[in-house]
Structures are given as structure tokens and as C-alpha cells.
Design a protein around this motif. Structure first.
Motif, PDB file in Angstrom:
ATOM      1  N   UNK A 105     107.461  56.247   3.415  1.00  0.00           N
ATOM      2  CA  UNK A 105     108.579  56.615   4.406  1.00  0.00           C
ATOM      3  C   UNK A 105     109.491  55.640   4.474  1.00  0.00           C
ATOM      4  N   UNK A 106     109.309  54.509   4.763  1.00  0.00           N
ATOM      5  CA  UNK A 106     110.632  53.492   4.853  1.00  0.00           C
ATOM      6  C   UNK A 106     111.022  53.337   3.705  1.00  0.00           C
ATOM      7  N   UNK A 107     110.313  52.975   2.527  1.00  0.00           N
ATOM      8  CA  UNK A 107     110.986  52.898   1.165  1.00  0.00           C
ATOM      9  C   UNK A 107     112.081  54.048   0.760  1.00  0.00           C
ATOM     10  N   UNK A 108     111.442  55.238   0.780  1.00  0.00           N
ATOM     11  CA  UNK A 108     112.106  56.281   0.465  1.00  0.00           C
ATOM     12  C   UNK A 108     113.369  56.459   1.258  1.00  0.00           C
ATOM     13  N   UNK A 109     113.329  56.463   2.632  1.00  0.00           N
ATOM     14  CA  UNK A 109     114.432  56.585   3.544  1.00  0.00           C
ATOM     15  C   UNK A 109     115.609  55.516   3.356  1.00  0.00           C
ATOM     16  N   UNK A 110     115.002  54.225   3.051  1.00  0.00           N
ATOM     17  CA  UNK A 110     115.945  53.248   2.772  1.00  0.00           C
ATOM     18  C   UNK A 110     116.739  53.472   1.573  1.00  0.00           C
ATOM     19  N   UNK A 163     104.719  59.912  -3.746  1.00  0.00           N
ATOM     20  CA  UNK A 163     105.289  61.280  -3.750  1.00  0.00           C
ATOM     21  C   UNK A 163     106.125  61.422  -2.186  1.00  0.00           C
ATOM     22  N   UNK A 164     105.448  60.838  -1.172  1.00  0.00           N
ATOM     23  CA  UNK A 164     106.125  60.778   0.256  1.00  0.00           C
ATOM     24  C   UNK A 164     107.444  60.217   0.205  1.00  0.00           C
ATOM     25  N   UNK A 165     107.470  58.890  -0.786  1.00  0.00           N
ATOM     26  CA  UNK A 165     108.932  58.461  -0.852  1.00  0.00           C
ATOM     27  C   UNK A 165     110.009  59.352  -1.505  1.00  0.00           C
ATOM     28  N   UNK A 166     109.519  59.908  -2.796  1.00  0.00           N
ATOM     29  CA  UNK A 166     110.298  60.759  -3.275  1.00  0.00           C
ATOM     30  C   UNK A 166     110.832  61.813  -2.668  1.00  0.00           C
ATOM     31  N   UNK A 169     113.187  60.636   0.158  1.00  0.00           N
ATOM     32  CA  UNK A 169     114.299  59.922  -0.306  1.00  0.00           C
ATOM     33  C   UNK A 169     115.659  61.201  -0.650  1.00  0.00           C
ATOM     34  N   UNK A 170     115.018  62.095  -1.217  1.00  0.00           N
ATOM     35  CA  UNK A 170     115.821  63.380  -1.581  1.00  0.00           C
ATOM     36  C   UNK A 170     116.319  64.051  -0.361  1.00  0.00           C
ATOM     37  N   UNK A 171     115.524  64.138   0.829  1.00  0.00           N
ATOM     38  CA  UNK A 171     115.886  64.704   2.016  1.00  0.00           C
ATOM     39  C   UNK A 171     116.981  63.969   2.769  1.00  0.00           C
ATOM     40  N   UNK A 172     116.895  62.363   2.542  1.00  0.00           N
ATOM     41  CA  UNK A 172     117.664  61.606   3.235  1.00  0.00           C
ATOM     42  C   UNK A 172     119.137  61.601   2.536  1.00  0.00           C
ATOM     43  N   UNK A 173     119.188  61.904   1.422  1.00  0.00           N
ATOM     44  CA  UNK A 173     120.398  61.948   0.427  1.00  0.00           C
ATOM     45  C   UNK A 173     121.143  63.106   1.121  1.00  0.00           C
ATOM     46  N   UNK A 200     116.232  60.515  10.497  1.00  0.00           N
ATOM     47  CA  UNK A 200     114.752  60.922  10.829  1.00  0.00           C
ATOM     48  C   UNK A 200     114.383  62.133  11.225  1.00  0.00           C
ATOM     49  N   UNK A 201     115.217  62.711  12.210  1.00  0.00           N
ATOM     50  CA  UNK A 201     114.746  64.105  12.951  1.00  0.00           C
ATOM     51  C   UNK A 201     115.153  65.077  12.095  1.00  0.00           C
ATOM     52  N   UNK A 202     116.366  65.003  11.083  1.00  0.00           N
ATOM     53  CA  UNK A 202     116.736  66.242  10.404  1.00  0.00           C
ATOM     54  C   UNK A 202     116.116  65.906   8.912  1.00  0.00           C
ATOM     55  N   UNK A 203     115.475  64.984   8.552  1.00  0.00           N
ATOM     56  CA  UNK A 203     114.904  64.928   7.131  1.00  0.00           C
ATOM     57  C   UNK A 203     113.277  65.005   7.213  1.00  0.00           C
ATOM     58  N   UNK A 204     112.674  64.812   8.382  1.00  0.00           N
ATOM     59  CA  UNK A 204     111.315  64.531   8.424  1.00  0.00           C
ATOM     60  C   UNK A 204     110.395  65.801   8.249  1.00  0.00           C
TER      61      UNK A 204
END
Length: 289
Positions: A105-110, A163-166, A169-173, A200-204
Motif C-alpha cells: 500500500x505505501x509503496x504503490x501509493x507513493x 499485486x496490492x502495490x500495482x 498505484x494505478x488508482x493513485x495516478x 486514500x479515501x478515493x483510491x482505496x
């Protein structure tokens, strides 16, 4: 008046959740089954009088009044081992998903928010880990960490992390290019606050759904690793270990495989059913209709 408004606002999510439970029989059934497993885990000594590790001379006995599901090859009560193996299986699936979330989660979001060289490095790491078959990578990591349930589930969590990071990551972009995020930047809001307040609230939502599906995958992974002798070690029970021992005597006592196999199947179906219900609930197009 303020207290009444806050009380009303706090009761809305609860009321919405209760309406959802009343409208969706599938999620009610799945949650009820999972809560029953939790009750089994907490009340195991009250549910069965037998010890899960006590051996008798009554080998591979069929079900009777004393042993509701019979005994295994060492004369141990199968029902007691099933009940006492429940917390092991639930702990295994929750630990694996927790490890995957804490890494991915933190790696993909960052990576999705910062972009640039950090995104490139994280993306290459994700691609590298995803190139290995999951169970092979889990076995390799378990061998490096050492045999045992906790180490095995940490290994499974490491397998889940890419899988979580990928996904996040896409949702954060997608979310970081929204106008309200640009407005927050223009007002000088810090990066950590933007991530916590807006990203976080809009990508989780997709991650929440993925977590429920991964719980089922973690349960099956625990069964596979225990089957290979890398998970729970004897004499303590787990469903995967029970399945492995039952497989040894499949020709003379096939019923030894039915109990843990059905337990694994039903729990995986409950996790998947809950995930599908959450997917429908969180789908924005469905809410719009």
C-alpha cells in the motif's frame, strides 16, 4: 444541536451498513459464517471436550457419539483438530494480507503520487516479483525465513504485496490528477496531508475488495504450504496439515480429507462472496443508478 448533528452523522454509516446486510443475503450469509468461525476460535475448549493433540489407540475410527467426525491415523479426534485448527487458518490468512498491505500500500501509493525515478524503480520491482509463480516464491521465502506458520504467511504476504502495490498505484495516478487534488496543492497543503485526506479515501475502494479476495488466496496458500510441511508444525493442527495427513490415507479412509477440504472450500467461498458483495456495493456506476 451540534451533538445531535454529530450523532446523526455517525449513525448514518451504521444504518447504511444494516440496510446493506438486510438487502444482500450473500453478505449476511458470508459474514455469519465467518463470525461463526471466530466464535469457534474463541470458544474451542467449550465446544469440544477432546484435546487436538491427545493420541489414542482408536486409529482412523468412523464418526460415533464419542468422536463426531471420527479419529485420524494417530487416534486424535478430528472434530477437535478442526475446531482448534480454525484460529490457525484465520490467523494465517489475516497475517498474510496484513503483511501484503503494509508493504504494497505505501509503496504503490507513493510511486503513483510521486512518479519519476521512484515510480520507475517500484514498477520494475513489481514486475520482477510478479514474474515468479506465487507458490514458488512463497516456498523460496519460507525457506529463507525458516519453517513455521508465521514465516510462511509473511512469505505469502510478500507475494501479495506486488499485486496490492500495482492496484493502488494505478488508482493513485487517476486520483492525483483530479481538480480537487490540484486545488489542495495550490493552497499549499503538504504531500502527506493530500495523500491522507484525498488520495486514500478515493483510491482505496478497489483495494478493499482485493483484500477480501486475497484472504481466500491466503487461506489456500496456508493449506498448500502446510501440505508441504512448511506451515503449522506437528502436533498442532491446521486445516492444510489435516488435509495433508488425510491424503496419505486417502485409499483406506477417504473421509479424512473431506472435513478439512470442505472447511477450506466454505471459508474461501465466504471470503470470495464477501469480496463480490463489496465490489457491487462500492461500484460507483451502480451507486449512480
Amino acid at each position: 444541536m451540534t451533538e445531535m448533528t454529530q450523532s446523526s452523522a455517525s449513525s448514518r454509516p451504521l444504518g447504511s451498513a444494516l440496510r446493506w446486510l438486510g438487502q444482500d443475503f450473500r453478505v449476511t450469509l458470508c459474514l455469519g459464517y465467518l463470525l461463526l468461525l471466530v466464535a469457534f476460535s474463541l470458544l474451542a475448549p467449550l465446544i469440544t471436550p477432546h484435546s487436538p493433540i491427545e493420541q489414542t489407540m482408536d486409529f482412523l475410527a468412523p464418526p460415533d457419539a464419542a468422536h463426531w467426525l471420527g479419529t485420524d491415523d494417530l487416534g486424535r479426534d478430528v472434530f477437535a483438530r478442526l475446531v482448534y485448527g480454525t484460529p490457525m487458518s484465520l490467523y494465517a490468512s489475516c497475517l498474510a494480507v496484513a503483511v501484503g498491505l503494509s508493504i504494497g500500500l505505501p509503496l504503490g501509493m507513493l510511486a503513483g503520487y510521486l512518479g519519476g525515478w521512484f515510480d520507475s524503480v517500484v514498477s520494475r520491482m513489481i514486475d520482477t516479483l510478479l514474474s515468479f509463480p506465487g507458490i514458488v516464491l512463497a516456498v523460496a521465502v519460507t525457506g529463507a525465513l525458516g519453517i513455521g506458520l508465521t514465516n510462511a504467511m509473511i512469505a505469502v504476504g510478500i507475494v501479495f504485496a506486488p499485486n496490492i502495490a500495482r492496484l493502488i498505484r494505478i488508482q493513485t495516478i487517476v486520483v492525483k490528477n483530479e481538480l480537487y487534488v490540484d486545488a489542495s496543492r495550490s493552497f499549499g497543503m503538504s504531500v502527506p496531508r493530500i495523500i491522507l485526506r484525498h488520495i486514500v479515501p478515493n483510491a482505496i475502494q478497489p483495494v478493499i475488495v482485493q483484500v477480501t479476495l486475497m484472504l481466500a488466496g491466503a487461506l489456500l496458500a496456508e493449506a498448500s504450504l502446510s501440505f508441504l510441511g512448511l506451515g503449522v508444525q506437528p502436533p498442532w493442527p491446521s486445516w492444510g496439515q489435516m488435509l495433508a495427513r488425510g491424503y496419505t490415507y486417502m485409499e483406506i479412509a477417504p473421509e479424512q480429507m473431506y472435513v478439512p477440504g470442505i472447511a477450506i472450500l466454505l471459508t474461501a467461498l465466504a471470503y470470495n462472496g464477501l469480496g463480490e458483495s463489496l465490489r457491487s456495493r462500492l461500484d460507483p456506476t451502480r451507486r449512480a443508478r
